[in-house]
Design an enzyme around this catalytic site. Structure first.
Site, PDB file in Angstrom:
ATOM      1  N   THR A  97      37.787  45.540  46.576  1.00 49.07           N
ATOM      2  CA  THR A  97      39.239  45.682  46.685  1.00 49.07           C
ATOM      3  C   THR A  97      39.565  47.108  46.272  1.00 49.07           C
ATOM      4  O   THR A  97      39.490  47.466  45.098  1.00 49.07           O
ATOM      5  CB  THR A  97      39.970  44.675  45.794  1.00 49.07           C
ATOM      6  OG1 THR A  97      39.692  43.347  46.269  1.00 49.07           O
ATOM      7  CG2 THR A  97      41.471  44.897  45.838  1.00 49.07           C
ATOM      8  N   LYS A 172      44.806  42.734  51.927  1.00 49.76           N
ATOM      9  CA  LYS A 172      44.513  42.291  50.566  1.00 49.76           C
ATOM     10  C   LYS A 172      45.652  42.673  49.618  1.00 49.76           C
ATOM     11  O   LYS A 172      45.976  41.939  48.675  1.00 49.76           O
ATOM     12  CB  LYS A 172      43.194  42.906  50.074  1.00 49.76           C
ATOM     13  CG  LYS A 172      42.790  42.515  48.648  1.00 49.76           C
ATOM     14  CD  LYS A 172      42.583  41.009  48.500  1.00 49.76           C
ATOM     15  CE  LYS A 172      42.238  40.599  47.063  1.00 49.76           C
ATOM     16  NZ  LYS A 172      40.884  40.975  46.646  1.00 49.76           N
ATOM     17  N   LYS A 240      44.374  46.814  38.192  1.00 48.68           N
ATOM     18  CA  LYS A 240      43.793  47.754  39.144  1.00 48.68           C
ATOM     19  C   LYS A 240      44.319  47.477  40.542  1.00 48.68           C
ATOM     20  O   LYS A 240      44.753  48.393  41.264  1.00 48.68           O
ATOM     21  CB  LYS A 240      42.271  47.644  39.111  1.00 48.68           C
ATOM     22  CG  LYS A 240      41.544  48.658  40.011  1.00 48.68           C
ATOM     23  CD  LYS A 240      41.184  48.093  41.369  1.00 48.68           C
ATOM     24  CE  LYS A 240      40.096  47.038  41.262  1.00 48.68           C
ATOM     25  NZ  LYS A 240      39.660  46.591  42.626  1.00 48.68           N
TER      26      LYS A 240
END
Length: 291
Positions: A97, A172, A240
């Site tokens: 990711t 995502k 993050k």
């Protein structure tokens, strides 16, 4: 049997690479901590190498699953990176990711080296990786996707092509934005139920049969009410991911007020030493009335 390489044997990568080996592929692995790679070989056979370049030599498809943009650049680019070992026509599938920007950078580098590239972040968490039930959202060329898809399906319940390089990472981001709001909403709902004097567990059973139902409600509400947060997707990882979403939004003009607020709640939890707790630790801020 396909010759594969898998770079990054963390919480997600270790079982994902295992599914590839169990599917009958010839898998070579690399991990920055060699002991983890050695343990993987003992469990699944295959081979391990000491650099990404050596691990990817002769591989038809290379998979990466590391921590962030910087980790990805380190493992893919440079003299000992994945591209240095990959042959013409080999495909790199990145499951990290990461940002759409780094996906596009790697896509250009892959093209220059005669390689295929797919950005393919996953959703489903540790249990999804272990059970081979991940959801994979993919950006890149349709022809490259068609070649890599059979291998990806070894650990996925859904694999969807979303568009050009970067589209997987952008999808995502949508996933993480939606989850941030769900987590906060579930936390607020359970806290409200407790303060209203309801049997909160019973309340969840009722509303889970209707429009409020979610994966988080089905799988995490009981542990939230039991004040158990020592498992699952960690606060550090979520911050993050939300940082990537907020950076992208600043560039495309999207407003993310709820996401920004939840990100700040997580920042406060990190400051109290909660970086490794499960993301639904959000409810503790509500218990204290500090949110």
């Amino acid at each position: 049997m396909t010759r594969l390489a898998f770079l990054g044997l963390g919480t997600m990568g270790y079982p994902m690479a295992g599914h590839l080996a169990k599917a009958g592929h010839d898998v070579t692995v690399y991990n920055r901590t060699p002991a983890k790679a050695e343990a993987w070989v003992r469990e699944f056979s295959g081979k391990h190498r000491t650099t990404p370049a050596r691990a990817t030599e002769g591989a038809d498809v290379v998979f990466t699953c590391v921590g962030n943009d910087d980790d990805l650049r380190e493992v893919v680019l440079g003299e000992s990176g994945a591209f240095a070992g990959m042959g013409q026509g080999a495909i790199l599938v990145d499951h990290t990711t990461a940002s759409a920007d780094v996906a596009r950078t790697l896509g250009e580098a892959a093209k220059a080296g005669g390689h295929g590239f797919l950005d393919a972040p996953v959703s489903g968490g540790q249990s999804g990786a272990q059970n081979g039930k991940l959801t994979v959202m993919v950006g890149g060329g349709a022809d490259v996707f068609a070649k890599a898809r059979p291998s990806i399906e070894s650990y996925a319940q859904a694999v969807t092509f979303m568009g050009p390089v970067g589209a997987g990472q952008l999808t995502k981001m949508v996933n993480q934005i939606c989850i941030a709001g769900l987590l906060q909403g579930l936390s607020e709902g359970l806290n409200f139920a407790v303060r209203a004097g309801l049997d909160a567990g019973k309340a969840v059973e009722v509303i889970a049969q209707g429009a409020a139902q979610s994966w988080q409600m089905d799988n995490r509400a009981k542990t939230m009410l039991a004040d158990e947060f020592n498992f699952g997707f960690a606060v550090d990882w979520m911050r993050k991911d939300l940082g990537i979403c907020l950076d992208e939004a600043r560039g495309n003009g999207a407003l993310l007020p709820v996401t920004a607020q939840v990100d700040q709640f997580y920042a406060r939890l990190q400051a109290t030493g909660g970086g490794r707790w499960d993301t639904l630790i959000l409810i503790r801020l509500l218990y204290t009335g500090e949110a």
